[in-house]
Design a protein around this motif. Structure first.
Motif, PDB file in Angstrom:
ATOM      1  N   SER A 184      -3.221  -0.532   2.740  1.00 57.17           N
ATOM      2  CA  SER A 184      -2.568   0.707   2.410  1.00 57.17           C
ATOM      3  C   SER A 184      -1.004   0.412   2.383  1.00 57.17           C
ATOM      4  O   SER A 184      -0.401   1.267   1.852  1.00 57.17           O
ATOM      5  CB  SER A 184      -2.897   1.952   3.329  1.00 57.17           C
ATOM      6  N   VAL A 185      -0.619  -0.285   3.036  1.00 59.57           N
ATOM      7  CA  VAL A 185       0.768  -0.443   3.127  1.00 59.57           C
ATOM      8  C   VAL A 185       1.321  -1.218   1.722  1.00 59.57           C
ATOM      9  O   VAL A 185       0.816  -1.806   0.978  1.00 59.57           O
ATOM     10  CB  VAL A 185       1.217  -1.398   4.154  1.00 59.57           C
ATOM     11  N   ARG A 186       2.619  -0.708   1.353  1.00 61.38           N
ATOM     12  CA  ARG A 186       3.208  -1.132   0.275  1.00 61.38           C
ATOM     13  C   ARG A 186       4.614  -1.469   0.370  1.00 61.38           C
ATOM     14  O   ARG A 186       5.336  -0.878   1.332  1.00 61.38           O
ATOM     15  CB  ARG A 186       3.268   0.056  -0.836  1.00 61.38           C
ATOM     16  N   GLY A 187       5.297  -2.386  -0.490  1.00 61.97           N
ATOM     17  CA  GLY A 187       6.563  -2.817  -0.344  1.00 61.97           C
ATOM     18  C   GLY A 187       6.830  -4.289  -0.544  1.00 61.97           C
ATOM     19  O   GLY A 187       6.032  -4.927  -0.761  1.00 61.97           O
ATOM     20  N   GLU A 188       8.117  -4.504  -0.411  1.00 69.20           N
ATOM     21  CA  GLU A 188       8.650  -5.981  -0.248  1.00 69.20           C
ATOM     22  C   GLU A 188       7.872  -6.763   0.633  1.00 69.20           C
ATOM     23  O   GLU A 188       7.703  -6.171   1.685  1.00 69.20           O
ATOM     24  CB  GLU A 188       9.817  -6.151  -0.577  1.00 69.20           C
ATOM     25  N   PRO A 189       7.529  -8.005   0.413  1.00 71.40           N
ATOM     26  CA  PRO A 189       6.966  -8.844   1.648  1.00 71.40           C
ATOM     27  C   PRO A 189       7.787  -8.569   2.802  1.00 71.40           C
ATOM     28  O   PRO A 189       7.332  -8.494   4.083  1.00 71.40           O
ATOM     29  CB  PRO A 189       6.850 -10.094   0.959  1.00 71.40           C
TER      30      PRO A 189
END
Length: 232
Positions: free
Chosen positions: A164-169
């Motif tokens: 569920s997590v989103r974003g840059e590494p």
């Protein structure tokens, strides 16, 4: 008029008068304070309850909600004004018959909270301390949670969160390491679990994970953590 009853003046559905006149039972007279003068004397006040009996009832109500440590029950008794002497007598007896068992409580707490919430040994040790479990008893219970199991649980938590997590590494990395830290995982375990999970997620995440020196970062995080605890 034929077919209709004669009206008596008492109403269509009134009952006929009783023979012998009005037999209504007279109401008893009341005294100044409203008590019936025909009533008996007031009941004597109940004798004061035995303090030990009250203490046992308090303990049983507490234990009906969930298992409790001796320290938790002692705190509940103190709040209700039970003397230390009576509290000790009741709790000693509960110890003897096995109603209170801090060692069993600690083992069950560690197993339940690790399986249900994914908490690591450090967080579990803090919870046991807050509930009054002594250090030796807590250490024995925590010893049943080995490092391999702890690492597997950390990885499972990260894999579930990655769905569920989103974003840059780099942002995802910091967020997941922070999540594991709040659950009590040491820096080395947390960083390796997140690095391995990112490496298996995507090519971009794997490239970022490849640049992470888990050992060096864990050492730096560990020093910062020790300094923070020392200041606290």
């Amino acid at each position: 008029m034929a077919g209709r009853c004669a009206r008596t003046g008492r109403g269509w559905d009134a009952s006929p008068p009783r023979p012998g006149g009005d037999t209504t039972t007279p109401r008893p007279r009341r005294g100044r304070r409203g008590r019936s003068e025909e009533a008996g004397p007031e009941a004597p006040p109940a004798p004061p309850r035995d303090e030990a009996e009250v203490a046992r009832e308090i303990c049983l109500r507490q234990l009906a909600v969930r298992p409790r440590t001796r320290a938790e029950l002692a705190g509940a008794l103190a709040k209700r004004g039970i003397s230390d002497e009576v509290s000790a007598q009741v709790l000693d007896r509960y110890d003897e018959v096995g109603i209170i068992d801090d060692a069993a409580f600690a083992r069950a707490w560690v197993s339940s909270r690790h399986a249900g919430r994914g908490l690591a040994r450090r967080a579990l040790a803090n919870e046991l301390r807050q509930r009054g479990v002594d250090g030796d008893t807590a250490s024995e219970a925590l010893g049943e949670l080995d490092e391999e199991t702890e690492a597997e649980t950390a990885r499972a938590l990260v894999d579930r969160k990655l769905r569920s997590v989103r974003g840059e590494p780099d942002a995802v990395f910091r967020r997941l390491v922070g999540m594991l830290a709040r659950k009590g995982y040491p820096p080395g375990v947390a960083i390796r679990a997140v690095k391995d999970a990112l490496a298996a997620q995507s090519a971009e995440a794997a490239e970022f994970a490849e640049q992470i020196d888990a050992d060096a970062l864990a050492d730096a995080e560990g020093e910062l953590d020790r300094d923070t605890r020392a200041l606290g």
